[in-house]
Design a protein around this motif. Structure first.
Motif, PDB file in Angstrom:
ATOM      1  N   GLU A  20      41.013  35.594  29.152  1.00 26.34           N
ATOM      2  CA  GLU A  20      41.432  34.235  29.658  1.00 26.34           C
ATOM      3  C   GLU A  20      40.421  33.360  30.412  1.00 26.34           C
ATOM      4  OE1 GLU A  20      44.864  33.390  29.877  1.00 26.34           O
ATOM      5  OE2 GLU A  20      44.471  34.406  28.081  1.00 26.34           O
ATOM      6  N   MET A  21      39.463  33.935  30.829  1.00 24.33           N
ATOM      7  CA  MET A  21      38.117  33.165  31.227  1.00 24.33           C
ATOM      8  C   MET A  21      37.442  32.385  30.063  1.00 24.33           C
ATOM      9  SD  MET A  21      36.385  35.972  33.941  1.00 24.33           S
ATOM     10  CE  MET A  21      37.017  36.259  35.606  1.00 24.33           C
ATOM     11  N   GLN A  22      37.342  33.120  29.032  1.00 24.67           N
ATOM     12  CA  GLN A  22      36.725  32.493  27.800  1.00 24.67           C
ATOM     13  C   GLN A  22      37.560  31.384  27.400  1.00 24.67           C
ATOM     14  OE1 GLN A  22      35.975  36.181  25.801  1.00 24.67           O
ATOM     15  NE2 GLN A  22      33.942  36.453  26.702  1.00 24.67           N
ATOM     16  N   ALA A  23      38.914  31.502  27.576  1.00 22.35           N
ATOM     17  CA  ALA A  23      39.893  30.343  26.935  1.00 22.35           C
ATOM     18  C   ALA A  23      39.972  29.159  27.859  1.00 22.35           C
ATOM     19  CB  ALA A  23      41.366  31.072  26.838  1.00 22.35           C
ATOM     20  N   GLY A  24      39.354  29.224  29.077  1.00 26.54           N
ATOM     21  CA  GLY A  24      39.314  28.104  30.181  1.00 26.54           C
ATOM     22  C   GLY A  24      40.439  28.226  30.930  1.00 26.54           C
ATOM     23  N   HIS A  25      41.065  29.564  31.080  1.00 25.15           N
ATOM     24  CA  HIS A  25      42.469  29.409  31.999  1.00 25.15           C
ATOM     25  C   HIS A  25      42.190  29.820  33.632  1.00 25.15           C
ATOM     26  CE1 HIS A  25      44.610  30.154  27.924  1.00 25.15           C
ATOM     27  NE2 HIS A  25      44.243  28.662  28.065  1.00 25.15           N
ATOM     28  N   VAL A  26      40.952  29.917  33.827  1.00 27.98           N
ATOM     29  CA  VAL A  26      40.522  30.481  35.145  1.00 27.98           C
ATOM     30  C   VAL A  26      39.848  29.606  35.874  1.00 27.98           C
ATOM     31  CG1 VAL A  26      39.519  32.457  36.444  1.00 27.98           C
ATOM     32  CG2 VAL A  26      41.007  32.917  34.502  1.00 27.98           C
ATOM     33  N   ALA A  27      39.953  29.221  36.925  1.00 27.12           N
ATOM     34  CA  ALA A  27      38.899  28.462  37.897  1.00 27.12           C
ATOM     35  C   ALA A  27      38.047  28.985  38.687  1.00 27.12           C
ATOM     36  CB  ALA A  27      39.878  27.223  38.627  1.00 27.12           C
ATOM     37  N   SER A  28      38.414  30.296  39.157  1.00 25.46           N
ATOM     38  CA  SER A  28      37.378  30.883  39.915  1.00 25.46           C
ATOM     39  C   SER A  28      38.108  32.428  40.169  1.00 25.46           C
ATOM     40  CB  SER A  28      37.362  30.484  41.320  1.00 25.46           C
ATOM     41  OG  SER A  28      38.725  30.807  42.056  1.00 25.46           O
ATOM     42  N   ALA A  29      37.038  33.385  40.371  1.00 23.88           N
ATOM     43  CA  ALA A  29      37.230  34.636  40.370  1.00 23.88           C
ATOM     44  C   ALA A  29      36.464  35.325  41.351  1.00 23.88           C
ATOM     45  CB  ALA A  29      37.321  35.434  39.050  1.00 23.88           C
ATOM     46  N   HIS A  30      36.933  36.421  41.882  1.00 21.34           N
ATOM     47  CA  HIS A  30      36.203  37.039  43.198  1.00 21.34           C
ATOM     48  C   HIS A  30      36.627  38.348  43.334  1.00 21.34           C
ATOM     49  CE1 HIS A  30      33.925  37.997  46.541  1.00 21.34           C
ATOM     50  NE2 HIS A  30      34.600  37.749  47.467  1.00 21.34           N
ATOM     51  N   ASP A  31      35.665  39.363  43.000  1.00 24.01           N
ATOM     52  CA  ASP A  31      36.202  40.908  42.943  1.00 24.01           C
ATOM     53  C   ASP A  31      36.334  41.304  44.398  1.00 24.01           C
ATOM     54  OD1 ASP A  31      33.420  41.263  43.768  1.00 24.01           O
ATOM     55  OD2 ASP A  31      33.733  43.476  43.536  1.00 24.01           O
ATOM     56  N   LEU A  32      37.306  42.212  44.761  1.00 25.26           N
ATOM     57  CA  LEU A  32      37.554  42.664  45.837  1.00 25.26           C
ATOM     58  C   LEU A  32      36.650  43.994  46.313  1.00 25.26           C
ATOM     59  CD1 LEU A  32      41.379  41.855  46.131  1.00 25.26           C
ATOM     60  CD2 LEU A  32      39.590  40.526  46.833  1.00 25.26           C
ATOM     61  N   ALA A  33      36.111  44.064  47.205  1.00 22.28           N
ATOM     62  CA  ALA A  33      35.267  45.270  47.647  1.00 22.28           C
ATOM     63  C   ALA A  33      35.273  45.510  49.114  1.00 22.28           C
ATOM     64  CB  ALA A  33      33.726  45.079  47.298  1.00 22.28           C
ATOM     65  N   GLU A  34      34.267  45.547  49.921  1.00 16.20           N
ATOM     66  CA  GLU A  34      34.200  45.841  51.464  1.00 16.20           C
ATOM     67  C   GLU A  34      35.101  44.877  52.148  1.00 16.20           C
ATOM     68  OE1 GLU A  34      30.298  46.938  49.708  1.00 16.20           O
ATOM     69  OE2 GLU A  34      31.607  45.399  49.619  1.00 16.20           O
ATOM     70  N   GLY A  35      36.035  45.345  52.900  1.00 15.38           N
ATOM     71  CA  GLY A  35      37.092  44.614  53.794  1.00 15.38           C
ATOM     72  C   GLY A  35      38.495  44.279  52.843  1.00 15.38           C
ATOM     73  N   GLY A  36      38.255  44.366  51.497  1.00 16.20           N
ATOM     74  CA  GLY A  36      39.643  44.440  51.116  1.00 16.20           C
ATOM     75  C   GLY A  36      40.127  43.186  50.676  1.00 16.20           C
ATOM     76  N   LEU A  37      41.362  42.784  50.397  1.00 16.23           N
ATOM     77  CA  LEU A  37      41.804  41.558  50.075  1.00 16.23           C
ATOM     78  C   LEU A  37      41.729  40.613  51.213  1.00 16.23           C
ATOM     79  CD1 LEU A  37      43.690  40.016  48.277  1.00 16.23           C
ATOM     80  CD2 LEU A  37      45.739  40.781  49.416  1.00 16.23           C
ATOM     81  N   ALA A  38      41.771  40.848  52.260  1.00 16.30           N
ATOM     82  CA  ALA A  38      41.859  39.815  53.476  1.00 16.30           C
ATOM     83  C   ALA A  38      40.366  39.280  53.448  1.00 16.30           C
ATOM     84  CB  ALA A  38      42.264  40.285  54.836  1.00 16.30           C
ATOM     85  N   VAL A  39      39.287  40.059  53.452  1.00 14.29           N
ATOM     86  CA  VAL A  39      38.023  39.564  53.243  1.00 14.29           C
ATOM     87  C   VAL A  39      37.637  38.908  52.295  1.00 14.29           C
ATOM     88  CG1 VAL A  39      35.656  40.460  53.433  1.00 14.29           C
ATOM     89  CG2 VAL A  39      37.162  41.449  55.106  1.00 14.29           C
ATOM     90  N   GLY A  40      38.183  39.305  50.874  1.00 15.01           N
ATOM     91  CA  GLY A  40      38.075  38.760  49.625  1.00 15.01           C
ATOM     92  C   GLY A  40      38.573  37.234  49.734  1.00 15.01           C
TER      93      GLY A  40
END
Length: 742
Positions: A626-646
């Motif tokens: 989907e990224m290669q097709a141009g369908h994604v504007a941004s992406a961030h993996d979730l790690a320390e602190g989980g979803l709220a921190v991400g």
């Protein structure tokens, strides 16, 4: 004087025990391999070459669990660095190394020479280094000694890399009391080359020259390899003789000279190798062994910067900025002319001989005459006892810890101020991340990204090590370490290629620590197979203890990915108001080992939930398409602190906000650290295609707004926070801790 000890005195007084050679090994060498007593110099050579740092005698059985091949791997473990095909006749070359004990003793030089050593591994393969990364693990910033060590470590990395003109583009820095007595300083370097220029560390061809090039040899770093292969204690906390001193300006000259020789005159060169751990003996013996050749060296010809150095000192010195070449006979003067131009030493110190003996001359005497294979191939592998740590069995019998969150915003602010999560720009702003002007994403993104000049391609790179999870469950923790690296690479729009590693553990003679090593490698190896990311290089760093207290087992994963079209590189920060926000991956009750648990309890405990690697791989690859097709504007993996921190991190350094419906999650789950998840923003017009491709693996949770507020409804409450205020907490935490008077 020790240097005057006779073979009989060595046998009786056993000085080799202080050099990490056991009595069993000494007896095997003298009785089985040589049929005589080794002299002082020979004993020193065996002590270095048979150390864990050089021979992997305890860890080899475990390392064999790793896959090391796939369709793109051109060179796996065994050379200076691993090499991976990136199409068009090009290759990426990368490796990581640890410099833990030297950095604990002398942080500035320990860190600086760690960078220098790994850069030499890269250009010895024929590649030009294009990026550096690091993985740093310190004690807490609550005392002046640790703050000094942190600042000097960072300065050492920055000064060396900046002087070399190599951008530092990514890394990680964590803080935990377990690293207070033994820092972890892991350095990674990435290089780029044309596949035709690939070199190997080999020496053969009777009569060919062995040439020493680079800086002069001094007494610094003697027995550095054995220093890194023993437990750390107050007694050797100031063992500066085992720490090398670096000169990045000389290394820059050495790199240019070596690359000129490799690229313009490959027919003059048989092999090339860095003089790293164990100095001349390691490089020369390994090259002769690889080439199945004999070697005769005259140590009186070795350029020396200190008077009256013994053969033992010359051979075991780990002075920096030195390389060993095997040069076709008759081209010695040609090679010397190149190095003379760069004002570097270039001296023929020996020749390749018939047979397989390793012969050293010093002061007109033969001081070593042994079969090469006894140094490199005949090392006794050591079987290790292993036992599951009692804490793991106890954790499985306890009910899982469930946090109670009364105020999600207050908890988020507290987490953003924790040193492992807080903004690290106070450190990485000392690194030049833009030199060479090929950096697309530098520090602060999920992964560093470098464009491959003259092509549409880019390379993404990351380092990830999470000792908290591996301590609680080595096998699952190993899987999670690989998963975090994969999600960091995927988040930029890159296809993961392969990994390098630094396996940082305590004393392997402790059955529980060896069990940690074995089982974490089992988990990592399984993840490598599922993600198709073989291990192509790396190192093992054991004995990371201080006064009997081991660090958390901390395998560091360095990963590189390929972006086929740099125009489709994905930023980690939200881009446009109106974009739709998706949570990719399922959120569980994963609180054991989390930053939330450390915040609320002051320690970590409990059992980890396993991760479905196959599922993560499946939806990650769909997300990449989907990224290669141009369908994604941004992406961030979730790690320390989980979803709220991400979510907060996705909005930092923007003027955007989010309005989210997270009512499928509890307040606590906002901070769960379930592996393999992403926060993704998608342009509104691309949402049908994105949803069709991702299915139930992506849940739409809201949209990006122009308000600069993070607004989220969750089960039983709402979070309404000004992003600017959250960012201030995040940015000011570490500078405040560094200025503390405590």
């Amino acid at each position: 004087m020790k240097a005057a000890m006779t073979p009989e005195e060595i046998k009786a007084q056993k000085p080799y025990l202080d050099w990490s050679l056991s009595e069993r090994e000494y007896n095997y060498i003298s009785e089985k391999l040589l049929g005589r007593l080794p002299n002082y110099t020979e004993t020193g050579l065996y002590s270095a070459m048979w150390s864990e740092h050089c021979s992997y005698k305890k860890s080899k059985p475990v390392l064999r669990l790793f896959p090391n091949k796939n369709a793109r791997v051109l060179q796996g473990p065994g050379e200076g660095a691993g090499v991976v095909d990136i199409d068009d006749g090009q290759a990426v070359v990368f490796k990581a190394e640890s410099h833990n004990h030297p950095s604990t003793v002398e942080p500035y030089q320990g860190a600086a020479t760690g960078v220098g050593g790994i850069l030499r591994d890269i250009f010895s393969m024929g590649a030009r280094p294009i990026a550096s990364l690091d993985s740093l693990h310190f004690g807490e910033l609550d005392n002046p000694t640790m703050r000094m060590k942190v600042q000097n470590t960072v300065k050492g990395i920055g000064d060396y890399g900046n002087c070399m003109g190599i951008p530092t583009v990514a890394g990680e820095t964590t803080f935990d009391p377990c690293y207070s007595g033994n820092l972890l300083v892991n350095a990674m370097s990435v290089g780029l080359m044309n596949q035709k220029d690939l070199q190997k560390g080999t020496a053969n061809g009777i009569g060919n020259a062995v040439m020493y090039v680079g800086a002069k040899t001094g007494r610094d770093g003697i027995h550095g390899a054995t220093f890194a292969s023993a437990d750390f204690s107050d007694e050797n906390a100031t063992q500066r003789s085992a720490v090398q001193v670096g000169d990045p300006f000389m290394e820059k000259l050495l790199m240019e000279a070596c690359l000129e020789l490799i690229e313009k005159h490959p027919d003059w060169l048989v092999g090339i190798q860095d003089m790293g751990a164990a100095g001349i003996v390691s490089s020369s013996a390994e090259m002769a062994s690889e080439g199945q050749a004999g070697m005769d060296l005259d140590l009186d010809l070795v350029p020396q910067r200190e008077p009256n150095m013994s053969a033992y000192e010359i051979m075991l010195s780990e002075s920096q900025e030195r390389m060993l070449l095997c040069v076709v006979k008759g081209h010695e003067a040609d090679v010397k002319k190149i190095f003379d131009f760069y004002d570097l030493e270039a001296v023929t110190i020996g020749r390749i001989t018939a047979g397989h003996n390793y012969v050293l001359h010093h002061d007109g005497q033969v001081v070593c005459d042994i079969p090469v294979s006894t140094l490199t191939d005949d090392v006794l592998e050591e079987a290790s006892e292993e036992r599951e740590p009692a804490r793991l069995q106890a954790a499985k019998a306890q009910p899982a810890w469930q946090p109670t969150i009364l105020n999600a915003e207050a908890t988020l602010r507290q987490l953003l101020a924790q040193s492992t999560i807080a903004d690290k720009s106070a450190f990485y702003q000392q690194y030049d991340s833009q030199v060479r002007t090929s950096t697309v994403f530098g520090p602060g993104s999920d992964a560093g990204v470098i464009r491959v000049r003259g092509t549409k391609k880019g390379l993404a790179m990351t380092t990830d090590g999470n000792g908290r999870f591996v301590y609680l469950d080595p096998e699952i923790g190993g899987k999670l370490a690989l998963t975090e690296a994969v999600t960091n690479i995927i988040a930029t729009g890159a296809q993961p290629l392969a990994i390098t590693d630094c396996l940082n553990y305590g004393d392997p003679n402790d059955p529980e620590i060896f069990w940690e090593l074995h089982h974490s490698v089992m988990g990592m190896a399984e993840a490598c197979r599922v993600y198709d990311t073989p291990v192509i290089s790396g190192n093992v760093s054991l004995y990371n203890e201080n006064n009997g207290q081991a660090i958390h087992p901390t395998p560091m994963v360095g990963m590189v990915g390929l972006i086929k079209d740099i125009n489709h590189v994905i930023p980690s920060f939200a881009q446009n108001a109106g974009d739709q926000v998706y949570l990719v991956g399922q959120t569980g009750n994963d609180f054991a080992g989390s930053e939330l648990q450390k915040l609320m309890l002051g320690d970590i405990s409990g059992a980890l939930n396993d991760i479905d690697l196959t599922q993560v791989q499946a939806y990650s690859q769909r997300l990449l398409r989907e990224m290669q097709a141009g369908h994604v504007a941004s992406a961030h993996d979730l790690a320390e602190g989980g979803l709220a921190v991400g979510l907060a991190e996705t909005l930092f350094n923007t003027d955007l906000g989010m309005n989210l419906d997270l009512t499928h999650l509890t307040a606590a789950q906002l901070f769960a650290e379930t592996g393999g998840r992403f926060i993704v923003t998608v342009p509104a017009e691309a949402t049908p295609d994105f949803e069709a491709a991702m299915g139930s693996d992506a849940q739409k949770v809201g949209e990006v707004t122009a308000s600069h507020w993070l607004q989220a409804r969750y089960q039983g409450g709402e979070l309404n926070a000004a992003v600017a205020e959250l960012q201030t907490v995040w940015k000011e935490a570490i500078p405040c801790q560094l200025k503390s008077k405590a």
